[in-house]
Design a protein around this motif. Structure first.
Motif, PDB file in Angstrom:
ATOM      1  N   PRO A 246      78.101  47.821  58.669  1.00 60.16           N
ATOM      2  CA  PRO A 246      76.753  48.360  58.460  1.00 60.16           C
ATOM      3  C   PRO A 246      75.666  47.322  58.709  1.00 60.16           C
ATOM      4  O   PRO A 246      75.923  46.119  58.760  1.00 60.16           O
ATOM      5  N   MET A 247      74.427  47.814  58.837  1.00 63.90           N
ATOM      6  CA  MET A 247      73.281  46.919  58.917  1.00 63.90           C
ATOM      7  C   MET A 247      73.148  46.187  57.584  1.00 63.90           C
ATOM      8  O   MET A 247      73.246  46.811  56.523  1.00 63.90           O
ATOM      9  N   LEU A 248      72.918  44.890  57.641  1.00 66.25           N
ATOM     10  CA  LEU A 248      72.847  44.105  56.416  1.00 66.25           C
ATOM     11  C   LEU A 248      71.435  43.593  56.142  1.00 66.25           C
ATOM     12  O   LEU A 248      70.853  43.882  55.112  1.00 66.25           O
ATOM     13  N   ARG A 249      70.882  42.829  57.065  1.00 68.75           N
ATOM     14  CA  ARG A 249      69.555  42.251  56.831  1.00 68.75           C
ATOM     15  C   ARG A 249      68.444  43.178  57.322  1.00 68.75           C
ATOM     16  O   ARG A 249      67.461  43.397  56.622  1.00 68.75           O
ATOM     17  N   VAL A 250      68.589  43.699  58.520  1.00 69.19           N
ATOM     18  CA  VAL A 250      67.578  44.588  59.099  1.00 69.19           C
ATOM     19  C   VAL A 250      67.858  46.027  58.673  1.00 69.19           C
ATOM     20  O   VAL A 250      69.006  46.457  58.645  1.00 69.19           O
ATOM     21  N   LYS A 251      66.791  46.759  58.341  1.00 67.30           N
ATOM     22  CA  LYS A 251      66.918  48.145  57.905  1.00 67.30           C
ATOM     23  C   LYS A 251      66.334  49.095  58.956  1.00 67.30           C
ATOM     24  O   LYS A 251      65.626  48.680  59.875  1.00 67.30           O
ATOM     25  N   ARG A 252      66.645  50.372  58.797  1.00 67.89           N
ATOM     26  CA  ARG A 252      66.091  51.378  59.710  1.00 67.89           C
ATOM     27  C   ARG A 252      64.564  51.320  59.710  1.00 67.89           C
ATOM     28  O   ARG A 252      63.924  51.460  60.767  1.00 67.89           O
ATOM     29  N   ALA A 253      63.983  51.123  58.539  1.00 62.44           N
ATOM     30  CA  ALA A 253      62.523  51.068  58.437  1.00 62.44           C
ATOM     31  C   ALA A 253      61.948  49.882  59.204  1.00 62.44           C
ATOM     32  O   ALA A 253      60.858  49.970  59.784  1.00 62.44           O
ATOM     33  N   ASP A 254      62.680  48.766  59.238  1.00 62.38           N
ATOM     34  CA  ASP A 254      62.220  47.590  59.975  1.00 62.38           C
ATOM     35  C   ASP A 254      62.182  47.879  61.472  1.00 62.38           C
ATOM     36  O   ASP A 254      61.241  47.493  62.177  1.00 62.38           O
ATOM     37  N   LEU A 255      63.224  48.532  61.953  1.00 63.64           N
ATOM     38  CA  LEU A 255      63.273  48.875  63.381  1.00 63.64           C
ATOM     39  C   LEU A 255      62.139  49.832  63.740  1.00 63.64           C
ATOM     40  O   LEU A 255      61.483  49.677  64.782  1.00 63.64           O
TER      41      LEU A 255
END
Length: 370
Positions: A246-255
């Protein structure tokens, strides 16, 4: 041409190989660690510039030596990790031979193994393959060769910084944690598309204060609950080994905040020199970063222990059908934590104990047979 014999040969001087070496040396067993790089830690030095660990320094120590960081809740960068590994090897006086790549590993008649290193041979009673979680060979799909030569292509193992890319839209293929990290970084300076299935995301921010309360719980779950002994662990193992974590540091909201165009369809081929998605969408891009992982290429191991899925037939790194052959540093070798720093020391200790037990048993049999 020379031949050398050692009781245990460890192939790979990363965190797994060094940890195994530490435990074996501490138990008084002879060991040699070989690595194809010029320096211990070079695999980390070659990562992209802004890569940081996903666990804080407090949890990043290998057995016997704390990770040197003034802020125990900081997340070490890749160069700090490389220096720590090199320091670790020197601190414990581990017998590491660099610039030594094993070309072939074979079983010896009568027991033990032989590792071919150029024109030389290293024989051993036990061998630990610690070449990394996902093998030696970066994976890029075959159809990448059909893309327009004007498109600049990089595998994540060769990506260092956005300045390597040419002007124009960037396609990042693969939406696990490395792909999302790179897409987020590149999107700050160039239009970016991220393609690949959504692998989920860690629900909390790594750098938040609340994480300090959650991390001990998450580490406990990763070490003791999400294991190959539990249904939830076995399900997670299949997902992570074959589909990515899974994504760990970066989130969907960041993208979304950096206006990364998200495509959950896979890149499946080429149309008129451009990448095309499974849904038929053609992407007009000037750069592609392949965050598609590494192939499990174990063809250099000339011992029939690799399954049809490309993974060794092992449990906790022990290969029952090939006595004396061990693996360390595999994804989900025992638990989710196996691919994280808080788990590698435990896996290495287990392997070292099995080697010591096997060696003691062999010695007892030899004395009994006399």
């Amino acid at each position: 041409m020379t031949t050398q014999h050692i009781e245990t040969l460890i192939i790979g001087a990363g965190q797994a190989g060094l940890s195994c070496g530490f435990h074996l040396r501490r138990s008084g067993r002879p060991v040699l660690i070989v690595d194809g790089n010029e320096r211990v830690g070079d695999n980390w030095r070659r990562q992209w510039d802004t890569l940081r660990l996903y666990t804080p320094a407090k949890y990043d120590s290998l057995p016997g030596l704390p990770f040197p960081d003034e802020d125990r809740w900081s997340y070490p960068g890749k160069d700090a990790v490389a220096e720590y590994l090199e320091t670790y090897a020197l601190h414990w006086d581990l017998p590491v031979r660099t610039s030594t790549r094993v070309d072939r590993l074979t079983a010896r008649t009568g027991g033990g193994y032989a590792a071919r290193v150029g024109d030389d041979t290293i024989t051993c009673d036990n061998v630990v393959v610690a070449t990394g979680t996902f093998g030696r060979t970066p994976f890029v799909p075959d159809f990448a060769a059909d893309l327009d030569p004007g498109i600049r292509q990089l595998h994540s193992s060769r990506y260092r910084r956005p300045s390597q890319l040419q002007p124009g839209t960037v396609l990042v293929v693969g939406a696990s944690h490395s792909g999302t990290d790179i897409a987020y970084e590149v999107a700050a300076v160039q239009p970016t598309i991220l393609s690949g299935r959504d692998c989920g995301q860690m629900p909390i921010r790594l750098e938040s204060r609340s994480t300090r309360l959650a991390i001990p719980v998450l580490v406990f779950l990763a070490r003791h609950v999400i294991t190959r002994r539990t249904p939830i662990g076995r399900k997670a193992m299949r997902e992570i080994r074959f589909h990515g974590g899974p994504m760990l540091r970066v989130k969907r909201a960041d993208l979304a905040a950096r206006q990364v165009r998200r495509e959950t369809s896979r890149v499946t081929g080429v149309v008129d020199g451009l990448p095309v998605l499974a849904d038929g969408t053609v992407l007009d891009v000037r750069n592609i970063v392949w965050c598609t992982g590494f192939e499990q290429v174990f063809d250099w191991i000339q011992v029939p222990v690799i399954g049809e899925d490309g993974w060794p037939r092992e449990y906790r790194g022990v290969v029952d059908e090939a006595p004396g052959l061990f693996f360390c540093g595999l994804s989900f070798q025992y638990a989710f934590s196996s691919m994280l720093w808080p788990g590698v020391g435990r896996d290495a200790q287990y392997i070292a104990r099995r080697i010591a037990a096997r060696t003691n048993t062999r010695a007892t049999r030899t004395l009994t047979d006399r």
